[in-house]
Design a protein around this motif. Sequence first.
Motif, short mmCIF file in Angstrom:
data_model
loop_
_atom_site.label_atom_id
_atom_site.label_comp_id
_atom_site.label_asym_id
_atom_site.label_seq_id
_atom_site.Cartn_x
_atom_site.Cartn_y
_atom_site.Cartn_z
N GLU A 188 0.82 -1.22 0.00
CA GLU A 188 0.00 0.00 0.00
C GLU A 188 0.85 1.27 0.00
O GLU A 188 1.95 1.28 0.62
CB GLU A 188 -0.94 0.00 1.21
N ARG A 232 -5.96 8.61 -0.39
CA ARG A 232 -6.54 8.06 -1.61
C ARG A 232 -7.96 7.51 -1.39
O ARG A 232 -8.78 7.49 -2.29
CB ARG A 232 -5.65 6.95 -2.18
N HIS A 258 -2.21 6.43 -7.26
CA HIS A 258 -2.67 5.64 -6.10
C HIS A 258 -4.10 5.13 -6.29
O HIS A 258 -4.60 4.34 -5.48
CB HIS A 258 -2.63 6.48 -4.82
N SER A 261 -6.88 1.48 -9.78
CA SER A 261 -7.93 0.44 -9.82
C SER A 261 -9.31 1.09 -9.68
O SER A 261 -10.27 0.71 -10.36
CB SER A 261 -7.72 -0.57 -8.69
N THR A 295 -12.27 -6.97 -4.16
CA THR A 295 -11.30 -6.21 -3.34
C THR A 295 -10.06 -7.09 -3.13
O THR A 295 -10.17 -8.29 -2.91
CB THR A 295 -11.89 -5.84 -1.96
N TYR A 298 -3.38 -3.90 -2.18
CA TYR A 298 -2.85 -2.97 -3.19
C TYR A 298 -1.83 -3.70 -4.06
O TYR A 298 -1.06 -4.51 -3.57
CB TYR A 298 -2.14 -1.80 -2.48
N PRO A 299 -1.88 -3.46 -5.38
CA PRO A 299 -2.60 -2.44 -6.15
C PRO A 299 -3.99 -2.87 -6.60
O PRO A 299 -4.56 -2.21 -7.48
CB PRO A 299 -1.68 -2.24 -7.36
N PRO A 302 -9.28 -1.33 -3.55
CA PRO A 302 -9.19 -1.26 -2.08
C PRO A 302 -10.46 -1.68 -1.36
O PRO A 302 -11.55 -1.22 -1.70
CB PRO A 302 -8.88 0.21 -1.80
#
Length: 429
Positions: A188, A232, A258, A261, A295, A298-299, A302
Amino acid sequence: MRTVVIWGGRPLQGKVKCDGAKNAALPIMVGAILAQDVSKISNIPRLADVDTMVALLRAVGAKVRLDGDEVEIEPAERLSKEAPYDLVRRMRASFLIMGPLLVRCREASVPLPGGCAIGQRPVDLHLKGFQAMGAEISIDRGYVHARARKLKGAGIYLDVPSVGATENIMMAATLADGETIIENAAQEPEVVDLANFLNSMGAEVRGAGTSRIRISGVKELRGTKYAIIPDRIEAATYLVAGAITRGKVLVENVIPTHLKSVIAKLQECGCNVLEGAKSIEIQLGTRPAPANVKTLPYPGFPTDVQAPFMSLCSISTGTSIISETVFENRFGHAEELRRMGAKIRIEGPNAVVEGVPQLTGARVQASDLRAGAALCLAGLSAEGVTEVTGMEHVERGYASFLTKLRGLGASISVIDPGINRASGFLNTT
Ligand code: EPZ
């Protein structure tokens, strides 16, 4: 329980500025006690969780001065090894003090943070890391006790790329003897921010942002000046607010890379997204198209944006499948969205969201900060009036949330707790 009233159906328009990242500020503030002298950290978001972290640092003996968006942290010569129960219970991130106390005081006693609305939230990987570095760990009457004359560098594999475990172990490793390697580390941006902060104090952390982080222990760390990265997750929340109300919102003070996605998913929903150097503009004039979301660490997409995104999918023109793979119980907002007319079916880790033309206002309850934000976004889009109770959850993670939404044209007021509910009359401020 703090409650807000939202009059829905108005497209949000205008600019909103993001604050510093909560999930970078919390580990960095606690990392400051690794140094011998004062650190000045700026772009600190003014949040309930930051106030709790200030209380925690003071409780172990550090001098802390919070002024606007800047905090000065001076660790005491002798820090107390024990973190108070009520603060750790109030905020799980308090457990991040374990690593710094262990390496500064050679022992640490920190209450086990309980579970919360989104899951059990174990800390086994944190403890596995400390044990690998030579700490003796015992758990007694709800406290974790750790002791180590001198931590030694070790190779540590994380079964799950845990953000907190990566951060806790990284902080402890900065002053250990020798080299520590964290495999399957969290990637992250907040982990990278912590590593950059520690390096600005004289630590030797390499590889943050990848799954393999190497930390060479040093003798001591010096105080530093540092600015936190933008939040973010806050940025993503306001982007969804612009989309769900069919408005046009410019989110400023962000790092677009950041949010790759999230931007990709919003574009899949038909949103027009314009990326600037430090800003992102979103526009959507119709109902969003459906989009499937999973979900991931990261990446990947989130988990902290899952709830706001479910609100958006609730009014899409088709069916979306939202898979929550990070936490085991993070669909609490689905039940509340159903009260607003959403058609959502939970099947294990998946939520099947069949879009409806419009949600209708209702009284709903926030279960955690991201769920609370998601319910507010749903209320902004719904026909009629929505009351969201449990806004203290939201205030933990979103600085000036109501002010920022009003700045975009939202009609949202706080209900005075002293209202006479019998009459149903709302005194709103
Ligand atoms: C951080 O929590 C964030 N909090 C969370 O944000 C975020 O949702 C989460 O990372 C995931 O991105 C802060 O940074 C303060 P994890 P953390 O350890 O560190 C399991 C918000 O809304 N796990 O990466 O607690 C755990 O059960 C908050 O701002 C273990 O099994 O998350 C979970 O399933 C909510 N053993 C998964 O890993 C451990 O020892 C990810 O947890 C640790 C974690």
